[in-house]
Design a protein around this motif. Sequence first.
Motif, PDB file in Angstrom:
ATOM      1  N   CYS A 109      18.650  32.685 -47.663  1.00  0.00           N
ATOM      2  CA  CYS A 109      18.951  31.254 -47.558  1.00  0.00           C
ATOM      3  C   CYS A 109      18.197  30.611 -46.399  1.00  0.00           C
ATOM      4  N   ALA A 110      16.936  30.881 -46.290  1.00  0.00           N
ATOM      5  CA  ALA A 110      16.220  30.432 -45.108  1.00  0.00           C
ATOM      6  C   ALA A 110      15.030  29.545 -45.404  1.00  0.00           C
ATOM      7  N   LYS A 111      14.873  29.058 -46.637  1.00  0.00           N
ATOM      8  CA  LYS A 111      13.671  28.278 -46.901  1.00  0.00           C
ATOM      9  C   LYS A 111      13.969  27.035 -47.721  1.00  0.00           C
ATOM     10  N   MET A 112      13.603  25.880 -47.164  1.00  0.00           N
ATOM     11  CA  MET A 112      13.678  24.616 -47.883  1.00  0.00           C
ATOM     12  C   MET A 112      12.301  23.982 -47.944  1.00  0.00           C
ATOM     13  N   ILE A 113      11.553  24.060 -46.830  1.00  0.00           N
ATOM     14  CA  ILE A 113      10.219  23.464 -46.791  1.00  0.00           C
ATOM     15  C   ILE A 113       9.272  24.359 -47.574  1.00  0.00           C
ATOM     16  N   ASP A 114       8.521  23.760 -48.458  1.00  0.00           N
ATOM     17  CA  ASP A 114       7.634  24.513 -49.333  1.00  0.00           C
ATOM     18  C   ASP A 114       6.252  24.664 -48.712  1.00  0.00           C
ATOM     19  N   THR A 115       5.916  25.900 -48.386  1.00  0.00           N
ATOM     20  CA  THR A 115       4.551  26.150 -47.929  1.00  0.00           C
ATOM     21  C   THR A 115       3.642  26.361 -49.133  1.00  0.00           C
ATOM     22  N   TRP A 116       4.215  26.723 -50.281  1.00  0.00           N
ATOM     23  CA  TRP A 116       3.405  26.980 -51.478  1.00  0.00           C
ATOM     24  C   TRP A 116       2.834  25.694 -52.072  1.00  0.00           C
ATOM     25  N   SER A 117       3.467  24.545 -51.752  1.00  0.00           N
ATOM     26  CA  SER A 117       2.994  23.294 -52.346  1.00  0.00           C
ATOM     27  C   SER A 117       1.781  22.729 -51.617  1.00  0.00           C
ATOM     28  N   GLY A 118       1.504  23.267 -50.432  1.00  0.00           N
ATOM     29  CA  GLY A 118       0.359  22.781 -49.676  1.00  0.00           C
ATOM     30  C   GLY A 118       0.592  21.408 -49.064  1.00  0.00           C
ATOM     31  N   ASN A 119       1.836  20.989 -48.986  1.00  0.00           N
ATOM     32  CA  ASN A 119       2.159  19.672 -48.441  1.00  0.00           C
ATOM     33  C   ASN A 119       2.267  19.783 -46.926  1.00  0.00           C
ATOM     34  N   SER A 120       1.231  19.364 -46.215  1.00  0.00           N
ATOM     35  CA  SER A 120       1.238  19.443 -44.758  1.00  0.00           C
ATOM     36  C   SER A 120       1.741  18.152 -44.125  1.00  0.00           C
ATOM     37  N   SER A 121       2.119  17.167 -44.943  1.00  0.00           N
ATOM     38  CA  SER A 121       2.560  15.880 -44.399  1.00  0.00           C
ATOM     39  C   SER A 121       4.074  15.794 -44.242  1.00  0.00           C
ATOM     40  N   ILE A 122       4.771  16.916 -44.337  1.00  0.00           N
ATOM     41  CA  ILE A 122       6.225  16.909 -44.177  1.00  0.00           C
ATOM     42  C   ILE A 122       6.560  16.700 -42.703  1.00  0.00           C
ATOM     43  N   THR A 123       7.418  15.724 -42.423  1.00  0.00           N
ATOM     44  CA  THR A 123       7.854  15.457 -41.055  1.00  0.00           C
ATOM     45  C   THR A 123       9.369  15.356 -41.017  1.00  0.00           C
TER      46      THR A 123
END
Length: 148
Positions: free
Chosen positions: A77-91
Amino acid sequence: MYKNKRGVALLQVLMITVLIGGLAAMVLRAVLSRTTTSRQTRHTVASQLAIQTCMAEVNAIWALKTPEQYETDLTGCAKMIDTWSGNSSITDCDGNTPSNTAQWYCRVTPYTDGTEYCVTATIQQKDPAESSASPCKITYTVKDGLDL
């Protein structure tokens, strides 16, 4: 009977003033009570609307994942932010790059006035005492200090 007519007249004026002041205080109290209630209702409705919008966004993110990604992300239960999507604009809510991958940040505009609110979705392990098929839970929090 009273012998001082000016004293009687003054007493009558004071009694009428006290009566009008009391009525004005009662009306003011009723108006303030209604204003407070309407503000609380607006705050509750805006919070619920912002949270429901963020829930829909989180559900859409989970729906895009493959079964393998979904299983990997829910392990621990440790992942919400997606690194697989390549979205680097998450703030995060303050505009910084988040360091906690167990949180997702939603920016929501619940009304047409253009005010933007930030909701944080946090995934975490459930308490073992809670009986449920899912080992994880997601908590939604509206950022403090917002005038909803």
